[in-house]
Design an enzyme around this catalytic site. Structure first.
Site, PDB file in Angstrom:
ATOM      1  N   ARG A 228      -6.448 -34.301  34.668  1.00  0.00           N
ATOM      2  CA  ARG A 228      -6.148 -35.077  33.694  1.00  0.00           C
ATOM      3  C   ARG A 228      -5.274 -34.774  32.692  1.00  0.00           C
ATOM      4  O   ARG A 228      -4.998 -33.259  32.370  1.00  0.00           O
ATOM      5  CB  ARG A 228      -7.611 -35.421  33.061  1.00  0.00           C
ATOM      6  CG  ARG A 228      -8.453 -36.121  33.576  1.00  0.00           C
ATOM      7  CD  ARG A 228      -8.318 -37.500  33.616  1.00  0.00           C
ATOM      8  NE  ARG A 228      -9.181 -38.556  34.267  1.00  0.00           N
ATOM      9  CZ  ARG A 228      -8.955 -38.866  35.792  1.00  0.00           C
ATOM     10  NH1 ARG A 228      -7.835 -38.574  36.202  1.00  0.00           N
ATOM     11  NH2 ARG A 228      -9.842 -39.738  35.975  1.00  0.00           N
ATOM     12  N   HIS A 276       0.942 -40.657  37.097  1.00  0.00           N
ATOM     13  CA  HIS A 276      -0.717 -40.710  37.505  1.00  0.00           C
ATOM     14  C   HIS A 276      -0.838 -41.325  38.840  1.00  0.00           C
ATOM     15  O   HIS A 276      -1.611 -42.526  38.812  1.00  0.00           O
ATOM     16  CB  HIS A 276      -1.267 -41.463  36.380  1.00  0.00           C
ATOM     17  CG  HIS A 276      -2.766 -40.881  36.333  1.00  0.00           C
ATOM     18  ND1 HIS A 276      -3.509 -41.020  35.131  1.00  0.00           N
ATOM     19  CD2 HIS A 276      -3.856 -40.796  37.483  1.00  0.00           C
ATOM     20  CE1 HIS A 276      -4.778 -40.566  35.590  1.00  0.00           C
ATOM     21  NE2 HIS A 276      -4.989 -40.440  36.968  1.00  0.00           N
TER      22      HIS A 276
HETATM   23  N1  LIG Z   1      -4.198 -37.626  39.371  1.00  0.00           N
HETATM   24  C1  LIG Z   1      -4.943 -38.569  40.147  1.00  0.00           C
HETATM   25  O1  LIG Z   1      -4.443 -39.552  40.741  1.00  0.00           O
HETATM   26  C2  LIG Z   1      -6.279 -37.984  40.282  1.00  0.00           C
HETATM   27  C3  LIG Z   1      -7.135 -38.857  41.157  1.00  0.00           C
HETATM   28  C4  LIG Z   1      -8.390 -38.583  41.671  1.00  0.00           C
HETATM   29  C5  LIG Z   1      -8.924 -37.435  40.703  1.00  0.00           C
HETATM   30  N2  LIG Z   1      -8.375 -36.877  39.707  1.00  0.00           N
HETATM   31  C6  LIG Z   1      -8.865 -35.844  39.016  1.00  0.00           C
HETATM   32  O2  LIG Z   1      -9.283 -34.811  40.009  1.00  0.00           O
HETATM   33  C7  LIG Z   1     -10.168 -33.847  39.299  1.00  0.00           C
HETATM   34  C8  LIG Z   1     -11.173 -33.399  40.134  1.00  0.00           C
HETATM   35  O3  LIG Z   1     -11.837 -34.271  40.652  1.00  0.00           O
HETATM   36  P1  LIG Z   1     -13.050 -33.825  41.812  1.00  0.00           P
HETATM   37  O4  LIG Z   1     -13.506 -35.177  42.476  1.00  0.00           O
HETATM   38  O5  LIG Z   1     -12.542 -32.653  42.822  1.00  0.00           O
HETATM   39  O6  LIG Z   1     -14.266 -33.249  41.035  1.00  0.00           O
HETATM   40  P2  LIG Z   1     -15.411 -32.412  40.978  1.00  0.00           P
HETATM   41  O7  LIG Z   1     -15.949 -32.590  42.516  1.00  0.00           O
HETATM   42  O8  LIG Z   1     -16.479 -32.765  40.083  1.00  0.00           O
HETATM   43  O9  LIG Z   1     -15.039 -30.973  40.951  1.00  0.00           O
HETATM   44  C9  LIG Z   1     -14.997 -30.298  39.642  1.00  0.00           C
HETATM   45  C10 LIG Z   1     -14.856 -28.852  40.028  1.00  0.00           C
HETATM   46  O10 LIG Z   1     -14.464 -28.193  38.618  1.00  0.00           O
HETATM   47  C11 LIG Z   1     -15.462 -27.133  38.467  1.00  0.00           C
HETATM   48  N3  LIG Z   1     -15.597 -27.057  36.953  1.00  0.00           N
HETATM   49  C12 LIG Z   1     -16.172 -28.049  36.167  1.00  0.00           C
HETATM   50  N4  LIG Z   1     -16.151 -27.514  34.887  1.00  0.00           N
HETATM   51  C13 LIG Z   1     -16.054 -26.238  35.070  1.00  0.00           C
HETATM   52  C14 LIG Z   1     -15.927 -25.215  34.129  1.00  0.00           C
HETATM   53  N5  LIG Z   1     -16.214 -25.410  32.585  1.00  0.00           N
HETATM   54  N6  LIG Z   1     -15.522 -24.039  34.516  1.00  0.00           N
HETATM   55  C15 LIG Z   1     -15.246 -23.707  35.724  1.00  0.00           C
HETATM   56  N7  LIG Z   1     -15.252 -24.570  36.675  1.00  0.00           N
HETATM   57  C16 LIG Z   1     -15.752 -25.799  36.188  1.00  0.00           C
HETATM   58  C17 LIG Z   1     -16.742 -27.456  39.182  1.00  0.00           C
HETATM   59  O11 LIG Z   1     -17.519 -26.252  39.374  1.00  0.00           O
HETATM   60  P3  LIG Z   1     -18.860 -26.343  40.153  1.00  0.00           P
HETATM   61  O12 LIG Z   1     -18.589 -26.804  41.504  1.00  0.00           O
HETATM   62  O13 LIG Z   1     -19.413 -25.030  40.021  1.00  0.00           O
HETATM   63  O14 LIG Z   1     -19.792 -27.476  39.577  1.00  0.00           O
HETATM   64  C18 LIG Z   1     -16.189 -28.114  40.224  1.00  0.00           C
HETATM   65  O15 LIG Z   1     -15.869 -27.117  41.369  1.00  0.00           O
HETATM   66  C19 LIG Z   1     -10.774 -34.754  37.964  1.00  0.00           C
HETATM   67  O16 LIG Z   1     -10.372 -34.197  36.773  1.00  0.00           O
HETATM   68  C20 LIG Z   1     -10.245 -36.019  38.570  1.00  0.00           C
HETATM   69  O17 LIG Z   1     -10.168 -37.000  37.276  1.00  0.00           O
HETATM   70  C21 LIG Z   1      -6.895 -37.308  39.420  1.00  0.00           C
END
Ligand SMILES: NC(=O)c1ccc[n+]([C@@H]2O[C@H](COP(=O)([O-])OP(=O)(O)OC[C@H]3O[C@@H](n4cnc5c(N)ncnc54)[C@H](OP(=O)(O)O)[C@@H]3O)[C@@H](O)[C@H]2O)c1
Length: 313
Positions: A228, A276
């Site tokens: 993001r 994006h």
């Molecule tokens: N650019 C694009 O087109 C696009 C498309 C899709 C997604 N995205 C973005 O990609 C990102 C990842 O998505 P996802 O589905 O993989 O998310 P997710 O499954 O919720 O994974 C989030 C990860 O971040 C870790 N985390 C969260 N807060 C933290 C903190 N304060 N300190 C340390 N680690 C932390 C979590 O740790 P734990 O496992 O320990 O909870 C988890 O490992 C999101 O921002 C999403 O919006 C972007």
């Protein structure tokens, strides 16, 4: 006879065309925000990515809200979001796989010096001196080892990179070094030749890609942000690149989107800007997920991928 559930879609108009027919077939009535008149008390479910502030709160009988994307920051930025209403985020293998292709592409472009080789080709130079660092000696480090981060880590591991990940809780993924929590962030950053952000945008992670973080990286590290725009401080990225602390960056997301014409990122020779598009939610998969979710809510069954609203992801 039981009334069919009614779903309010708040999204750009083209989404309405995609969703209308499969929802109808799935037994769901659709109202499109901004197009149809509807009675707020009749709405059972809402579907959006960044709903107008206050919209969700104005629907008194909502049973659940579905996100069109993996991230839910577009909902939780609204301080009026009613915390008792379950918020379901979009998790899908296709989305994770597309994100992994974006991440792998930009890791390899940097690792193989491809930008410099393209430039040399344009100038007709046979640039054989630019050999990449050995793959197994190149340390790729992923902030956020969740659904997407883990798949990216596995893909990069399979190329032979030395891969690590940072998350809140400790992970066990074969061949991936796990760093957990704030206390291990410094050690994680110190071994990050290529740093990739795949964190959710929360109170704790907003602005995390800043000068203080870049100072802790090895000199000449490369940054990829596909999470993001709110994670990054763009003036710190430019300053770190111009000072040589960062070798460059590939950015798919921005503080303001679309990226304003006046942004220095557009023309910076060491920054790759993409609009994006690292991964776009597949409409067929999201229809399936929402229909399945609504059916489960209606039957009173547990629904996967409900967000922890206090934690923010
Ligand atoms: N650019 C694009 O087109 C696009 C498309 C899709 C997604 N995205 C973005 O990609 C990102 C990842 O998505 P996802 O589905 O993989 O998310 P997710 O499954 O919720 O994974 C989030 C990860 O971040 C870790 N985390 C969260 N807060 C933290 C903190 N304060 N300190 C340390 N680690 C932390 C979590 O740790 P734990 O496992 O320990 O909870 C988890 O490992 C999101 O921002 C999403 O919006 C972007």
């Amino acid at each position: 006879m039981k009334r069919r559930p009614r779903l309010l879609l708040s999204a750009p108009a083209y989404w309405a065309n995609i969703w209308a027919e499969p929802l109808e077939r799935g037994g769901i009535d659709l109202s499109v925000y901004g197009r149809d008149s509807f009675r707020p008390e009749e709405i059972d479910y809402a579907l959006s990515f960044r709903p107008p502030p206050g919209l969700i709160k104005s629907l008194p009988n909502l049973k659940a809200v579905f996100s069109l994307g993996a991230g839910v920051d577009g909902f939780l930025v609204d301080s009026d979001y009613p915390k008792h209403v379950p918020l379901v985020r979009f998790v899908d293998d296709t989305l994770s796989r597309e994100m992994a292709t974006y991440v792998v592409l930009h890791v390899l472009l940097f690792h193989r010096n491809q930008r410099a080789l393209d430039d040399a080709q344009r100038k007709g130079i046979w640039l054989q001196s630019m050999l990449p660092r050995r793959t197994e000696e190149t340390r790729v480090a992923i902030l956020g080892l969740g659904e997407i981060g883990t798949l990216c880590a596995e893909r990069l591991r399979d190329f032979g990179f030395a891969v690590s990940g940072w998350s809140r809780s400790r992970k066990r993924v074969e061949g991936i070094k796990s760093f957990a929590g704030k206390s291990e962030l410094g050690a994680f950053l110190a071994q990050s030749d290529i740093l990739i952000c795949l964190l959710p945008l929360t109170r704790e992670t907003k602005g995390i890609l800043n000068a203080k973080m870049f100072e802790q990286l090895p000199k000449g590290a490369f940054l990829i942000n596909a999470a993001r725009g709110g994670h990054q401080v763009e003036r710190d990225i430019v300053a770190a690149i111009d000072s040589g602390q960062l070798a460059g960056a590939a950015l798919d997301v921005f503080e303001t989107e679309p990226l304003p014409d006046s942004s220095p990122l557009w023309k910076h020779p060491k920054i790759t800007v993409t609009p994006h598009i690292a991964a776009i939610s597949d409409p067929t998969a999201s229809v399936r997920t929402v229909l399945d979710g609504i059916a489960r809510f209606e039957r009173g069954e547990p629904v996967p991928n409900v967000v922890d609203i206090e934690r923010g992801y």
